[in-house]
Design an enzyme around this catalytic site. Sequence first.
Site, mmCIF file in Angstrom:
data_model
loop_
_atom_site.group_PDB
_atom_site.id
_atom_site.type_symbol
_atom_site.label_atom_id
_atom_site.label_comp_id
_atom_site.label_asym_id
_atom_site.label_seq_id
_atom_site.Cartn_x
_atom_site.Cartn_y
_atom_site.Cartn_z
ATOM 1 N N LYS A 22 0.028 -5.634 -5.547
ATOM 2 C CA LYS A 22 -0.239 -4.394 -4.778
ATOM 3 C C LYS A 22 -0.626 -3.261 -5.732
ATOM 4 O O LYS A 22 -1.606 -2.547 -5.501
ATOM 5 C CB LYS A 22 1.011 -4.008 -4.003
ATOM 6 C CG LYS A 22 1.021 -2.580 -3.479
ATOM 7 C CD LYS A 22 2.282 -2.250 -2.699
ATOM 8 C CE LYS A 22 3.371 -1.728 -3.570
ATOM 9 N NZ LYS A 22 3.292 -0.303 -3.910
ATOM 10 N N ASN A 23 0.121 -3.117 -6.816
ATOM 11 C CA ASN A 23 -0.078 -1.956 -7.686
ATOM 12 C C ASN A 23 -1.275 -2.077 -8.620
ATOM 13 O O ASN A 23 -1.596 -1.129 -9.329
ATOM 14 C CB ASN A 23 1.208 -1.653 -8.467
ATOM 15 C CG ASN A 23 2.296 -1.149 -7.541
ATOM 16 O OD1 ASN A 23 2.031 -0.833 -6.369
ATOM 17 N ND2 ASN A 23 3.514 -1.095 -8.026
ATOM 18 N N CYS A 116 8.833 10.742 -1.868
ATOM 19 C CA CYS A 116 9.329 9.593 -1.106
ATOM 20 C C CYS A 116 10.806 9.446 -1.451
ATOM 21 O O CYS A 116 11.343 10.171 -2.295
ATOM 22 C CB CYS A 116 8.544 8.331 -1.439
ATOM 23 S SG CYS A 116 8.724 7.848 -3.140
ATOM 24 N N ARG A 121 7.462 12.852 -6.511
ATOM 25 C CA ARG A 121 6.375 12.091 -7.121
ATOM 26 C C ARG A 121 5.318 13.085 -7.611
ATOM 27 O O ARG A 121 4.276 13.264 -7.006
ATOM 28 C CB ARG A 121 5.789 11.089 -6.118
ATOM 29 C CG ARG A 121 6.819 10.171 -5.468
ATOM 30 C CD ARG A 121 7.469 9.203 -6.434
ATOM 31 N NE ARG A 121 6.582 8.196 -6.949
ATOM 32 C CZ ARG A 121 6.340 7.028 -6.351
ATOM 33 N NH1 ARG A 121 6.889 6.781 -5.191
ATOM 34 N NH2 ARG A 121 5.533 6.142 -6.899
ATOM 35 N N ASP A 308 10.678 -1.276 -10.840
ATOM 36 C CA ASP A 308 10.466 -1.933 -9.545
ATOM 37 C C ASP A 308 11.286 -3.207 -9.393
ATOM 38 O O ASP A 308 11.293 -3.798 -8.311
ATOM 39 C CB ASP A 308 8.977 -2.249 -9.344
ATOM 40 C CG ASP A 308 8.165 -0.977 -9.168
ATOM 41 O OD1 ASP A 308 6.928 -1.044 -9.224
ATOM 42 O OD2 ASP A 308 8.766 0.102 -9.000
ATOM 43 N N ARG A 400 5.077 -2.998 3.297
ATOM 44 C CA ARG A 400 4.104 -2.305 2.441
ATOM 45 C C ARG A 400 3.793 -3.119 1.186
ATOM 46 O O ARG A 400 2.717 -2.999 0.626
ATOM 47 C CB ARG A 400 4.649 -0.942 2.033
ATOM 48 C CG ARG A 400 4.729 0.084 3.155
ATOM 49 C CD ARG A 400 5.049 1.428 2.588
ATOM 50 N NE ARG A 400 4.238 1.660 1.416
ATOM 51 C CZ ARG A 400 4.673 2.323 0.332
ATOM 52 N NH1 ARG A 400 5.879 2.820 0.299
ATOM 53 N NH2 ARG A 400 3.887 2.485 -0.713
HETATM 54 C C1 EPZ Z 1 3.562 3.432 -10.035
HETATM 55 O O1 EPZ Z 1 3.870 4.660 -9.401
HETATM 56 C C2 EPZ Z 1 3.893 2.347 -9.032
HETATM 57 N N1 EPZ Z 1 3.069 2.539 -7.835
HETATM 58 C C3 EPZ Z 1 5.378 2.402 -8.666
HETATM 59 O O2 EPZ Z 1 5.649 1.286 -7.812
HETATM 60 C C4 EPZ Z 1 6.183 2.221 -9.940
HETATM 61 O O3 EPZ Z 1 7.561 2.337 -9.620
HETATM 62 C C5 EPZ Z 1 5.793 3.312 -10.943
HETATM 63 O O4 EPZ Z 1 4.373 3.241 -11.199
HETATM 64 C C6 EPZ Z 1 6.508 3.159 -12.273
HETATM 65 O O5 EPZ Z 1 6.258 1.898 -12.802
HETATM 66 C C7 EPZ Z 1 1.768 2.191 -7.888
HETATM 67 O O6 EPZ Z 1 1.273 1.746 -8.903
HETATM 68 C C8 EPZ Z 1 0.983 2.388 -6.635
HETATM 69 P P1 EPZ Z 1 4.346 7.003 -12.537
HETATM 70 P P2 EPZ Z 1 3.386 6.047 -10.075
HETATM 71 O O7 EPZ Z 1 3.288 8.034 -12.414
HETATM 72 O O8 EPZ Z 1 2.123 5.848 -10.793
HETATM 73 C C9 EPZ Z 1 6.774 10.908 -13.624
HETATM 74 C C10 EPZ Z 1 6.498 0.188 -5.936
HETATM 75 O O9 EPZ Z 1 7.658 -0.011 -5.565
HETATM 76 N N2 EPZ Z 1 5.481 11.595 -13.448
HETATM 77 O O10 EPZ Z 1 4.206 5.938 -13.573
HETATM 78 O O11 EPZ Z 1 3.475 7.109 -9.045
HETATM 79 C C11 EPZ Z 1 7.319 10.365 -12.315
HETATM 80 O O12 EPZ Z 1 8.083 11.354 -11.637
HETATM 81 C C12 EPZ Z 1 6.092 1.553 -6.466
HETATM 82 O O13 EPZ Z 1 5.573 -0.669 -5.945
HETATM 83 C C13 EPZ Z 1 5.390 12.956 -13.765
HETATM 84 O O14 EPZ Z 1 6.354 13.575 -14.170
HETATM 85 O O15 EPZ Z 1 4.541 6.279 -11.138
HETATM 86 C C14 EPZ Z 1 8.177 9.221 -12.776
HETATM 87 O O16 EPZ Z 1 9.427 9.733 -13.196
HETATM 88 C C15 EPZ Z 1 7.241 2.546 -6.408
HETATM 89 N N3 EPZ Z 1 4.201 13.580 -13.586
HETATM 90 C C16 EPZ Z 1 7.443 8.693 -14.008
HETATM 91 O O17 EPZ Z 1 6.572 9.757 -14.432
HETATM 92 C C17 EPZ Z 1 3.086 12.917 -13.128
HETATM 93 O O18 EPZ Z 1 2.010 13.543 -13.024
HETATM 94 C C18 EPZ Z 1 6.604 7.465 -13.775
HETATM 95 O O19 EPZ Z 1 5.752 7.748 -12.700
HETATM 96 C C19 EPZ Z 1 3.206 11.551 -12.809
HETATM 97 C C20 EPZ Z 1 4.408 10.911 -12.983
#
Ligand code: EPZ
Length: 431
Positions: A22-23, A116, A121, A308, A400
């Site tokens: 998915k990701n 969420c 996020r 995850d 999802r």
């Molecule tokens: C991706 O989300 C995945 N989703 C998530 O999977 C996964 O948990 C996550 O990466 C971490 O591995 C998809 O790929 C669609 P991040 P993403 O930006 O990209 C902080 C699932 O269950 N951050 O890597 O949104 C954020 O708050 C889902 O399949 C900032 O501070 O995650 C978090 O603490 C859930 N500022 C950390 O970084 C930003 O601009 C990692 O977030 C962006 C992120």
Amino acid sequence: MDVFKVSGNGPLNGEIAVGGAKNAALPILAATLLTEETVTLKNVPDLSDMRFMTEILRHVGAETVQPEPGTWEITAKKLTHVAPYELVRKMRASVCLLGPLVARMRKAEVSIPGGCVIGPRPIDLHIKGLKKLSCEVEISNGYVHVDASNIKGGPIFLGGRSGSTVTGTANIVMAAVLAPGTTRLECAACEPEVVDLCNLLVKMGAKIEGIGSPELTITGVEKLHGAEHSVIADRIEAGTFVVAGAITRGDVTVKGIAPSLLGAFLDKLEEAGLPMELGEDYIRVLPYEGSLKPVDVITLPHPGYPTDLQAQLGALMTQTEGLSIITERIYPNRFMHVPELQRMGADIAIEGPSAIIKGASKLSGAPVMASDLRASAALILAAFAATGDTWIQRIYHLDRGYERFEQKLTAIGAKIERLKDTDMPKELLEE
Ligand code: EPZ
């Protein structure tokens, strides 16, 4: 509303196949907007998130054809640059449209995704990256407005307080591939799903070096062309099935996954003493007597232990004698499954970003509530080890990210039924 009725039962046994990730599929679907030629994608999982994303692609003007299940042909000839709130709010990953719209249209208006249950996020790093590419970025009325008429490559450090950002890296790479000049992206996410996206972009004619490392060098090109690509296997689905085998002490072969995609996860299970056989494209969980050993794990960006798979490991550790400590460094309040596991009899204490799990606890079936994608999976895994029936509500969260979840698990002996909430015993509904 659909619910799952899961009955605790003995060992699961047999082979279970993994679908497309998915990701990886989500940013890859967005990447099809980077060319006016047709991009053919295979092994795309049939999930509600994919239906949302293809609906958004059509909204911005792409033509989407699904010649057969799992295959999408996307042609983005004429595009608009606005991704509206009513679509984006349904799925935060649609923020991945920012990069391609900026690259192709030199402007974008994308609604800011909501939060969420696993926590806020933010997209501050996405915005920082676009500004480092000389884009004008303004936030107003819940939208990110980007003017990329002067976009050009440049040095970008994309790390935040939790390290790298997966979709942030995807967005900035997709913006940079058509930006004049060279972009050196430091602290890029190295998740296999980001690697898969970069591999597709290179097939489309993009120039990217350092793929899979935290330092990417992107040289902008004029145009990208069509390509054909098969989405990588879903390592999180695979890990979830591995835990299903382990928590029921079964003999389960998870097929269609390279163990190298799950290094940290398998290392932790080996430390716990789970007998496994690893092949080129499968992971076999073997039955064991007695208890596994407790573990101490911290979730980190790849190649660290994946957030995850945090909830799923937690469910397994409720059945393991001793004290396990699971610390969540990516989403500190990603413990919504814990109160539900406690309802089933698990002994877990939350101390700040850590869950302290005292096993082995006898779990008994109860009505529980799913809260997010991976928490739902953890509740089902715990229900396999519980005595009696567990009714899991709000399983739309699960739909999802897991395709044909109950069918795949039923095929290896799980007692899991998709019913309606009205089928739940009245006394449970009154609780
Ligand atoms: C991706 O989300 C995945 N989703 C998530 O999977 C996964 O948990 C996550 O990466 C971490 O591995 C998809 O790929 C669609 P991040 P993403 O930006 O990209 C902080 C699932 O269950 N951050 O890597 O949104 C954020 O708050 C889902 O399949 C900032 O501070 O995650 C978090 O603490 C859930 N500022 C950390 O970084 C930003 O601009 C990692 O977030 C962006 C992120």
